[in-house]
Design an enzyme around this catalytic site. Sequence first.
Site, mmCIF file in Angstrom:
data_model
loop_
_atom_site.group_PDB
_atom_site.id
_atom_site.type_symbol
_atom_site.label_atom_id
_atom_site.label_comp_id
_atom_site.label_asym_id
_atom_site.label_seq_id
_atom_site.Cartn_x
_atom_site.Cartn_y
_atom_site.Cartn_z
ATOM 1 N N CYS A 185 0.821 -1.215 0.000
ATOM 2 C CA CYS A 185 0.000 0.000 0.000
ATOM 3 C C CYS A 185 0.853 1.261 0.000
ATOM 4 O O CYS A 185 1.644 1.486 0.922
ATOM 5 C CB CYS A 185 -0.907 -0.020 1.229
ATOM 6 S SG CYS A 185 -1.777 1.518 1.544
ATOM 7 N N VAL B 173 -12.314 -0.882 5.835
ATOM 8 C CA VAL B 173 -11.155 -1.014 6.711
ATOM 9 C C VAL B 173 -9.911 -0.760 5.872
ATOM 10 O O VAL B 173 -9.680 -1.436 4.865
ATOM 11 C CB VAL B 173 -11.086 -2.415 7.341
ATOM 12 C CG1 VAL B 173 -9.812 -2.580 8.163
ATOM 13 C CG2 VAL B 173 -12.311 -2.653 8.217
ATOM 14 N N THR B 174 -9.130 0.232 6.262
ATOM 15 C CA THR B 174 -7.973 0.624 5.467
ATOM 16 C C THR B 174 -6.704 0.624 6.303
ATOM 17 O O THR B 174 -6.735 0.682 7.539
ATOM 18 C CB THR B 174 -8.165 2.023 4.856
ATOM 19 O OG1 THR B 174 -8.283 2.990 5.925
ATOM 20 C CG2 THR B 174 -9.422 2.082 3.993
ATOM 21 N N VAL B 175 -5.596 0.539 5.608
ATOM 22 C CA VAL B 175 -4.277 0.715 6.207
ATOM 23 C C VAL B 175 -3.649 1.959 5.586
ATOM 24 O O VAL B 175 -4.003 2.328 4.456
ATOM 25 C CB VAL B 175 -3.378 -0.516 5.938
ATOM 26 C CG1 VAL B 175 -3.798 -1.683 6.790
ATOM 27 C CG2 VAL B 175 -3.386 -0.910 4.460
ATOM 28 N N TYR C 150 -5.211 5.105 -9.573
ATOM 29 C CA TYR C 150 -6.377 4.276 -9.244
ATOM 30 C C TYR C 150 -7.579 4.651 -10.108
ATOM 31 O O TYR C 150 -8.358 3.783 -10.520
ATOM 32 C CB TYR C 150 -6.717 4.416 -7.757
ATOM 33 C CG TYR C 150 -5.686 3.787 -6.863
ATOM 34 C CD1 TYR C 150 -5.760 2.447 -6.516
ATOM 35 C CD2 TYR C 150 -4.606 4.529 -6.375
ATOM 36 C CE1 TYR C 150 -4.806 1.852 -5.703
ATOM 37 C CE2 TYR C 150 -3.643 3.948 -5.578
ATOM 38 C CZ TYR C 150 -3.741 2.609 -5.236
ATOM 39 O OH TYR C 150 -2.776 2.028 -4.447
#
Length: 323
Positions: free
Chosen positions: A45, A118-120, A183
């Site tokens: 990421c 839910v993200t990092v 993206y």
Amino acid sequence: MRADEIPTREHTRAPQHFRARVRADGAEGWPVEPGRYRLVVNRGCPWSHRVVLARQLLGLGGAVQLAETDPVRELIGGDHHWVFSEETGSPGGVDPVLGIHALREAYLATEPGYTGGVTVPALVDIPSGQVVSNDFDQLLLDFATQWRREHRAGAPDLYPAHLRDEIEALSERMHADLNDGVYRAGFAPSQQSYEQAVSRLFGCLDLLEERLSTRRYLVGDTVTVADLRLWPTLIRFDAVYHGLFKCNLRRVRDYPALWGYTRDLYQTPGFAQTVGFAHIKRSYYYGMPGINPTRIVPAGPDETELDSAHGRADLGARPATPA
């Protein structure tokens, strides 16, 4: 968008849900306290990468723990989740400090009934198991400004007060057209939206090529958060975005200044050790069957080219202080 979904709508990045601050004075948020927090990231990421770079360059490894999720999200209950695994140092697939398998468990500990994404990266308070923040940009800025008393001796000032307006103006353009632009190209639902995204993306790369032709770093005479916002995208570009996301008008290698800059930082102590190309490529190519249904992970490009001479020292700026 789910990893296995074919894009049917324009890509939009939702705002981060948990946005509490960690402040030096502990006011209106959480206190700076060495050993209290665990930074959960994924090596694939780019948003995680910029925060990991700050932690590395500033010498915060002893103050803020690091936990890595598996390269590929796991399907649990119909949704894909970042999980801990043996591959990334979690025996039995359970983080040895937080005691959880899926990062979502920390989200639910913070807000029971939470149904959002839910993200990092996510900064987790170890005693409570709650998420302090998943706001990648504020985490970056707070590491640079609020954690100063924990910085190593000789750590760079990543966010100099007199350069902040210039840093933010350039960063806004980079985020809209490049960092998030890859993206919007890769997940474009139509030819028109793809072409618009690619046009803006390469317009931004052309602008950065011109800028870096006469200066070693983006703003000022050493590394700042502007560089930490750009470099994770550049280091992934030829390996991932050029092929998988069809951003293939040019490679970073085709831009003399950008390619020299990418190699310069890669060879600066503190940068290369934060990169894991096998992890990056598996996270994207294997982890996104919606746009790569065969899940074949490419062999290239040749990573050893990053160690070739870059000639950037001739521009006269100070190199980043070794980490």
